[in-house]
Motif scaffolding. Structure first.
Motif, mmCIF file in Angstrom:
data_model
loop_
_atom_site.group_PDB
_atom_site.id
_atom_site.type_symbol
_atom_site.label_atom_id
_atom_site.label_comp_id
_atom_site.label_asym_id
_atom_site.label_seq_id
_atom_site.Cartn_x
_atom_site.Cartn_y
_atom_site.Cartn_z
ATOM 1 N N HIS A 46 -5.481 1.702 0.609
ATOM 2 C CA HIS A 46 -4.330 1.201 -0.158
ATOM 3 C C HIS A 46 -4.351 -0.326 -0.163
ATOM 4 C CE1 HIS A 46 0.091 1.808 -1.381
ATOM 5 N NE2 HIS A 46 -0.092 0.488 -1.374
ATOM 6 N N HIS A 48 -3.915 -3.952 -2.965
ATOM 7 C CA HIS A 48 -3.424 -4.417 -4.276
ATOM 8 C C HIS A 48 -4.285 -5.599 -4.712
ATOM 9 C CE1 HIS A 48 0.445 -2.118 -4.511
ATOM 10 N NE2 HIS A 48 0.345 -2.133 -3.202
ATOM 11 N N HIS A 200 4.102 5.318 -4.082
ATOM 12 C CA HIS A 200 4.766 4.458 -3.084
ATOM 13 C C HIS A 200 6.168 5.010 -2.827
ATOM 14 C CE1 HIS A 200 1.816 1.316 -4.107
ATOM 15 N NE2 HIS A 200 2.331 0.519 -3.200
ATOM 16 N N HIS A 232 3.294 5.018 2.458
ATOM 17 C CA HIS A 232 4.381 4.514 3.310
ATOM 18 C C HIS A 232 5.217 5.639 3.913
ATOM 19 C CE1 HIS A 232 3.100 0.643 2.227
ATOM 20 N NE2 HIS A 232 3.529 0.679 0.989
ATOM 21 N N ASP A 286 -2.377 -2.501 2.234
ATOM 22 C CA ASP A 286 -1.239 -2.830 1.385
ATOM 23 C C ASP A 286 -1.337 -4.306 0.986
ATOM 24 O OD1 ASP A 286 0.874 -2.099 -0.161
ATOM 25 O OD2 ASP A 286 2.392 -2.325 1.389
#
Ligand SMILES: [Zn+2]
Length: 385
Positions: A46, A48, A200, A232, A286
């Motif tokens: 995960h 970004h 998410h 999460h 993340d």
């Protein structure tokens, strides 16, 4: 190439022969001294890539508050001021994580009615550029919600047509205020396109649990067992353990995986309990140096340490679970196969100096070598040109 005197995660020691991009043979070790530890490639479940500001001059983090909605607004301002394309900052991040031994990752990419598919196009360029070195799986991620950002559902569908691999989602209740409306939009596209899902979910408490259960039920109804993840899932760590256990059974039954990055400020899901109930738990970075988090560097051994720290892991077995979350478990959720160091398998490995997996997680040793397809791509933490 022969990697001499290398111990594998299972404790066996060999000279490992690499040939034509594969592990050709495990030969008897050349000497009796303990040598290096050979690890399978690290996996970031995960990340970004489009959000990071890595490599740019420091951008002050000044969100008005800590709610998800405050952060979305703060990010819009950072985005508007950005002059360097996401493909450049994303490439900087890929180079950095590659040097730390990550060869597979799942990146969420923002899609809303202001951005359109711009970020997707930028990250598709990054994927193309690094295609021989690293697997980049892309999730079409509605960062501004789906219902509260009209037109986003159509954009998500177009994103899949243009190369995104999975569909994302975001707090159906907390952001869109409509559990069924949000999930209807996602699962309609998923059924049409035949892709997996990674949602998410920050919403905590019983309300968050209800959303997790709804996602699991829809996964079962759509026949998507094994292709859905909830990222999460703070709710699992913020309800009585009996409630979390009942939810874990449903997650195991419907094959829904749980991603945790070892959150600093929210409840962490009970990882060991989830694993004991048969739920796949995996790790990810993340946010890294972006409008959401000033922290992070993409090093998945450091991430495993943070997960272990937040989960209060102490025993070697627990540290090995943290290691598994950033290697085999994440590879399994991403569908990376074959994966692992085996004769006939890919010559992808990370070489460190450590005596055990527990020591690797606790000490985050320097990566002596990162090897992809039998070729050395990084040495002592630095990419080989
Ligand atoms: Zn995220």
């Amino acid at each position: 190439m022969i990697l001499r005197n290398a111990t594998l995660p299972d404790g066996t020691r060999h000279d490992i022969e690499l040939k034509d991009g594969r592990v050709a043979a495990f030969l008897p070790p050349s000497n009796a001294e303990p040598g290096v530890l050979a690890l399978p490639p690290l996996v970031d479940g995960h990340i970004h890539l489009d959000k990071t500001l890595l490599g740019l001059p420091w951008v002050p983090n000044q969100a008005a508050g800590n709610r998800v909605a405050d952060r979305i607004e703060a990010e819009r301002q950072v985005r508007a001021a950005r002059t360097v394309p996401e493909s450049e900052t994303g490439a900087s991040l890929v180079r950095q994580v590659l040097a730390s031994g990550t060869l597979h990752m799942r990146s969420h990419v923002d899609i809303d009615n202001q951005l359109g598919l711009k970020n997707l196009h930028e990250i598709l360029k990054v994927r193309e550029r690094f295609r021989d070195l690293v697997t980049i799986q892309i999730v079409a991620f509605p960062q501004s919600g789906i219902l509260r950002s009209p037109g986003t559902a159509e954009l998500l569908d177009a994103a899949i047509a243009e190369g995104a691999d999975l569909l994302g989602g975001l707090d159906p209740v907390g952001i869109d205020g409509d559990l069924d409306g949000h999930l209807d939009a996602i699962f309609a596209i998923v059924r049409r396109r035949g892709v997996g899902v990674d949602i998410h979910l920050h919403d905590g408490g019983e309300g968050g649990i209800a959303q997790i259960r709804a996602i699991a039920e829809r996964t079962r109804a759509a026949g998507l067992q094994g292709k859905v993840a909830v990222s999460h899932a703070f709710a699992l760590g913020s309800v009585p353990i009996e409630v979390a256990e009942r939810t874990a059974d449903l997650l195991a039954e419907t094959g829904v995986a749980i991603m945790s990055h070892g959150p600093g400020g929210a409840a962490i899901p009970p990882l060991k309990m989830l694993r004991e109930h048969g739920v796949r738990v995996f790790g990810g970075s993340d946010n890294i140096r972006d409008a959401w988090s000033p922290f992070g560097n993409g090093d998945m051994l450091e991430r495993a340490m943070m997960i272990g720290y937040r989960a209060n892991f102490r025993h070697d077995e627990e540290l090995a679970l943290a290691f598994d979350m950033v290697t085999a478990a994440a590879a399994s959720v991403l569908g990376i196969a074959p994966y692992g160091i085996a004769v006939g398998g890919p010559a992808d490995l990370v070489v460190v100096e450590a005596g055990s997996l527990a020591e690797v997680v606790a000490g985050r040793p320097r990566r002596k070598l990162v090897i992809k397809g039998g070729r050395i791509v990084a040495k002592d933490g630095v990419l080989v040109p």
